[in-house]
Each structure stands twice: as C-alpha cells, then as structure tokens.
Design a protein around this motif. Structure first.
Motif, short mmCIF file in Angstrom:
data_model
loop_
_atom_site.label_atom_id
_atom_site.label_comp_id
_atom_site.label_asym_id
_atom_site.label_seq_id
_atom_site.Cartn_x
_atom_site.Cartn_y
_atom_site.Cartn_z
N PRO A 84 0.79 -1.24 0.00
CA PRO A 84 0.00 0.00 0.00
C PRO A 84 0.82 1.29 0.00
O PRO A 84 0.39 2.29 -0.56
CB PRO A 84 -0.82 -0.12 1.30
N ASP A 85 2.01 1.28 0.62
CA ASP A 85 2.80 2.51 0.64
C ASP A 85 3.57 2.72 -0.67
O ASP A 85 3.86 3.85 -1.04
CB ASP A 85 3.78 2.52 1.82
N ARG A 97 1.01 9.90 -0.67
CA ARG A 97 0.59 8.64 -0.07
C ARG A 97 -0.72 8.15 -0.65
O ARG A 97 -0.93 6.95 -0.83
CB ARG A 97 0.51 8.78 1.45
N PHE A 101 -1.18 4.70 -2.66
CA PHE A 101 -2.19 3.73 -2.24
C PHE A 101 -3.06 3.33 -3.42
O PHE A 101 -3.31 2.13 -3.65
CB PHE A 101 -3.06 4.34 -1.13
N MET A 144 -5.65 -1.80 5.98
CA MET A 144 -5.46 -1.00 4.78
C MET A 144 -6.51 0.10 4.68
O MET A 144 -6.21 1.23 4.29
CB MET A 144 -5.49 -1.89 3.53
N ARG A 147 -5.68 2.87 6.97
CA ARG A 147 -4.62 3.69 6.39
C ARG A 147 -5.21 4.70 5.41
O ARG A 147 -4.87 5.89 5.44
CB ARG A 147 -3.61 2.79 5.65
N LEU A 148 -6.13 4.23 4.56
CA LEU A 148 -6.74 5.11 3.57
C LEU A 148 -7.58 6.19 4.24
O LEU A 148 -7.52 7.37 3.84
CB LEU A 148 -7.61 4.29 2.61
#
Length: 223
Positions: A84-85, A97, A101, A144, A147-148
């Motif tokens: 993802p990064d 970022r 993603f 994930m 994170r988003l």
C-alpha cells in the motif's frame, strides 16, 4: 555399538511437498473463482493439480482451510508485489501517499503479475461470503482501509466531517474495483480495449486525480 539415527535434514525449498502445496493453492484459486466455494470439489481441484485426493487433507486439513489459505496466499502475493505505501514513507505528503495507495491497489487488481483469478474470487466472496472473509478483513483489509481513511482525513483537514471522510475513502476503493469487476462490460462498450501495465497506470492516475479533487472539496465545505 548401535548408532542413533541422524536427524533428517531440513526440507529443501524445491521439494515435492512444497511444489504440491503451491500447485494446489494456485489450482484451487482458479477452481474456487470459477465455481465458488460451495460448488468446488476437492476431487476436481486435486485432479487438475495432478495430486492425490488425500493431498488437501495432508497439506491443509479440509476444503475450508484450503479456501482460507488460498485467499491469504493470493493477497500476500499481491501485497508483496504492490504494498500500500509503494515507496512512500510516513513523512511523504498525504497527496503522495494517496497516489501510492491508489496505484498499488489498481495494480494489484489489474497487473498481470497478480493471480488473474483473485479479482473474480473476491467478487464471489462479496456475493456469498464465507468465514474466510472475516479473517481476511481483520488481517489485511481493515488495516489498509484505516490507512486510507487516515490519508483522506489528512487531506480533507481537521474540520471535515468524519462520516464524509469515510465515504470518500469508500469511494476511492469503489473506483479502483470498478475497473476490475466491470472489465467485461467496459470491453463490450469499447471503453476497455487496452490492457496491461500501461492501462493500469493510466487508470490509477485518473482515480487519484479525481479523488484528490473530491477530497479537497470536502475540506472546503467544512464549517
């Protein structure tokens, strides 16, 4: 004097057991994607993999465990190729970022290096969820998504409505998976003639730009 038997050497990475297990995972992924968990049979999977029907029990335990491991194996392969990064760090800008993603997500869905059956299998899982989905959500999908949401919230600003931030994050995900699940429809409409890495990169760039504009407008509308 009687000798004590030597300890067997560690199993080498290219041994038949490892090869059989990997082959079963790959073939099972194809069969589960074609037929769904409930309709797929161990006999069919083993036949296609050229393995004895007892191999699933030996390597996995039962069909349910095999299915769970198939999902985990496919996602681990995809995430290993496109994390993802995707080259960014926690100190990278929120915009960078988000772009990373989205790009990683789209490439996991569309690039030829990822198991082709994964998208179809996940589509089936959304319609007929199994217990394996719960595990996948907790181990991979929830972290994930968090994170988003964090990235979107940072872009929208501290005054943005949390519910709106989550909806924007869901919309980002929806745009990405649309191009995988609607592939056949788009192809028939003449909108998806191209394929491969270049096409995936173009889609990722569009989704990121479109999403950034929407997220910024969310922040601007905050009181």
């Amino acid at each position: 004097m009687r000798r004590t038997p030597a300890t067997p050497p560690a199993t080498p990475p290219g041994n038949p057991d490892t090869d059989t297990r990997t082959r079963l995972l790959e073939i099972a992924g194809e069969v589960f994607a074609e037929q769904g968990f409930r309709s797929a049979t161990i006999r069919d999977i083993c036949s296609r993999a050229g393995a004895n029907v007892a191999a699933v029990n030996y390597h996995f335990g039962d069909k349910e465990a095999l299915y769970r491991d198939v999902l985990e194996h496919a996602h681990a392969t995809a995430l290993g190729r496109y994390p993802p990064d995707l080259g960014t760090t926690p100190t990278s800008s929120a915009e960078d970022r988000l772009r990373a993603f989205v790009r990683a997500f789209v490439l996991r869905l569309l690039d030829d290096g990822v198991p082709a059956w994964l998208g179809k299998l996940m589509a089936r899982e959304m319609v007929e969820p199994t217990g394996a989905l719960d595990e996948l959500v907790e181990k991979s999908l929830r972290p994930m998504f968090r994170r988003l949401v964090g990235i979107v919230g940072e872009l929208a600003g501290p005054g943005a409505d949390p519910a709106g931030v989550r909806l924007c994050a869901q919309s980002v995900v929806g745009q990405c998976i649309f191009y995988r699940h609607a592939h056949e429809c788009l192809r028939r409409l003449g909108e998806d003639a191209e394929s491969g890495r270049g096409k995936a990169e173009a889609i990722a760039d569009h989704v990121a730009r479109f999403s950034l504009a929407a997220i910024r407008s969310l922040g601007e509308g905050a009181p």
